[in-house]
Design a protein around this motif. Structure first.
Motif, PDB file in Angstrom:
ATOM      1  N   PRO A 177       4.363  12.060  -4.290  1.00 50.01           N
ATOM      2  CA  PRO A 177       4.712  11.701  -5.676  1.00 50.01           C
ATOM      3  C   PRO A 177       5.517  10.410  -5.742  1.00 50.01           C
ATOM      4  N   GLY A 178       5.264   9.641  -6.792  1.00 54.78           N
ATOM      5  CA  GLY A 178       6.046   8.430  -7.016  1.00 54.78           C
ATOM      6  C   GLY A 178       5.480   7.179  -6.385  1.00 54.78           C
ATOM      7  N   LEU A 179       4.268   7.246  -5.841  1.00 53.10           N
ATOM      8  CA  LEU A 179       3.676   6.043  -5.250  1.00 53.10           C
ATOM      9  C   LEU A 179       3.443   4.985  -6.325  1.00 53.10           C
ATOM     10  N   SER A 180       3.499   3.743  -5.890  1.00 47.07           N
ATOM     11  CA  SER A 180       3.240   2.620  -6.795  1.00 47.07           C
ATOM     12  C   SER A 180       1.740   2.350  -6.883  1.00 47.07           C
ATOM     13  N   ASN A 181       1.357   1.507  -7.806  1.00 47.22           N
ATOM     14  CA  ASN A 181      -0.026   1.071  -7.945  1.00 47.22           C
ATOM     15  C   ASN A 181      -0.539   0.489  -6.627  1.00 47.22           C
ATOM     16  N   SER A 182       0.244  -0.377  -5.994  1.00 45.27           N
ATOM     17  CA  SER A 182      -0.176  -1.012  -4.734  1.00 45.27           C
ATOM     18  C   SER A 182      -0.355   0.016  -3.625  1.00 45.27           C
ATOM     19  N   GLU A 183       0.573   0.965  -3.532  1.00 46.00           N
ATOM     20  CA  GLU A 183       0.474   1.994  -2.492  1.00 46.00           C
ATOM     21  C   GLU A 183      -0.739   2.887  -2.724  1.00 46.00           C
ATOM     22  N   LEU A 184      -1.003   3.221  -3.974  1.00 51.13           N
ATOM     23  CA  LEU A 184      -2.181   4.025  -4.297  1.00 51.13           C
ATOM     24  C   LEU A 184      -3.466   3.267  -3.977  1.00 51.13           C
ATOM     25  N   ALA A 185      -3.496   1.984  -4.300  1.00 51.39           N
ATOM     26  CA  ALA A 185      -4.683   1.166  -4.019  1.00 51.39           C
ATOM     27  C   ALA A 185      -4.963   1.133  -2.523  1.00 51.39           C
ATOM     28  N   ARG A 186      -3.924   0.913  -1.723  1.00 52.53           N
ATOM     29  CA  ARG A 186      -4.107   0.909  -0.258  1.00 52.53           C
ATOM     30  C   ARG A 186      -4.609   2.261   0.233  1.00 52.53           C
ATOM     31  N   GLY A 187      -4.026   3.336  -0.269  1.00 54.64           N
ATOM     32  CA  GLY A 187      -4.408   4.677   0.163  1.00 54.64           C
ATOM     33  C   GLY A 187      -5.806   5.083  -0.252  1.00 54.64           C
TER      34      GLY A 187
END
Length: 153
Positions: A53-63
């Motif tokens: 929970p709490g991931l950023s847009n950039s972290e979600l995109a990478r994942g």
């Protein structure tokens, strides 16, 4: 044209086989997610948020292996549909931490069951030992490639 003139022998290329397996897996996942009106990227985003929970847009995109722009569009849609929530202003810096809503969690539960069925089907012909070996080998390949990339930078 001789075999030496060919760059990669697709019949014996492990990289090509991995890509083919990846493509088959994605197609199977898309097939079971389609009735839920969800894509693999959509599912990946929700799964990532459930686990982190709490991931950023950039972290979600990478994942999820997509661009930041694509993830931003998806997050706007998920937010409009009530599946995720993001603050209007960043608590720290520019990062807008994203969280699943209860509605998003319910949607994810259905998708997770569908995706699990694909993984079960994919691994059906393997023993537990073979599955563990495949997992170890794939992790080793990922580690080696990332390690090489880090050295190049």
């Amino acid at each position: 044209m001789s075999q030496d003139d060919v760059g990669v022998d697709l019949e014996t290329s492990l990289g090509y086989l991995l890509k083919e397996a990846s493509s088959a897996l994605r197609a199977a996942m898309e097939e079971v997610l389609r009735p839920l009106e969800m894509s693999v990227t959509h599912y990946s985003c929700l799964e990532l948020l459930a686990q982190r929970p709490g991931l950023s847009n950039s972290e979600l995109a990478r994942g999820a292996f997509v661009t930041r722009q694509s993830m931003n569009v998806l997050l706007q849609t998920l937010e409009r549909e009530g599946h995720v929530t993001r603050p209007t202003e960043a608590p720290v810096g520019k990062v807008l931490p994203t969280r699943l809503t209860p509605r998003g969690r319910r949607r994810l539960e259905k998708a997770t069951a569908a995706v699990r069925s694909v993984e079960v089907r994919m691994l059906a012909g393997m023993t537990e030992a073979e599955q563990a070996g495949a997992f170890r080998i794939l992790r080793s390949m990922i580690h080696s490639l990332r390690e090489d990339n880090d050295r190049i930078r």
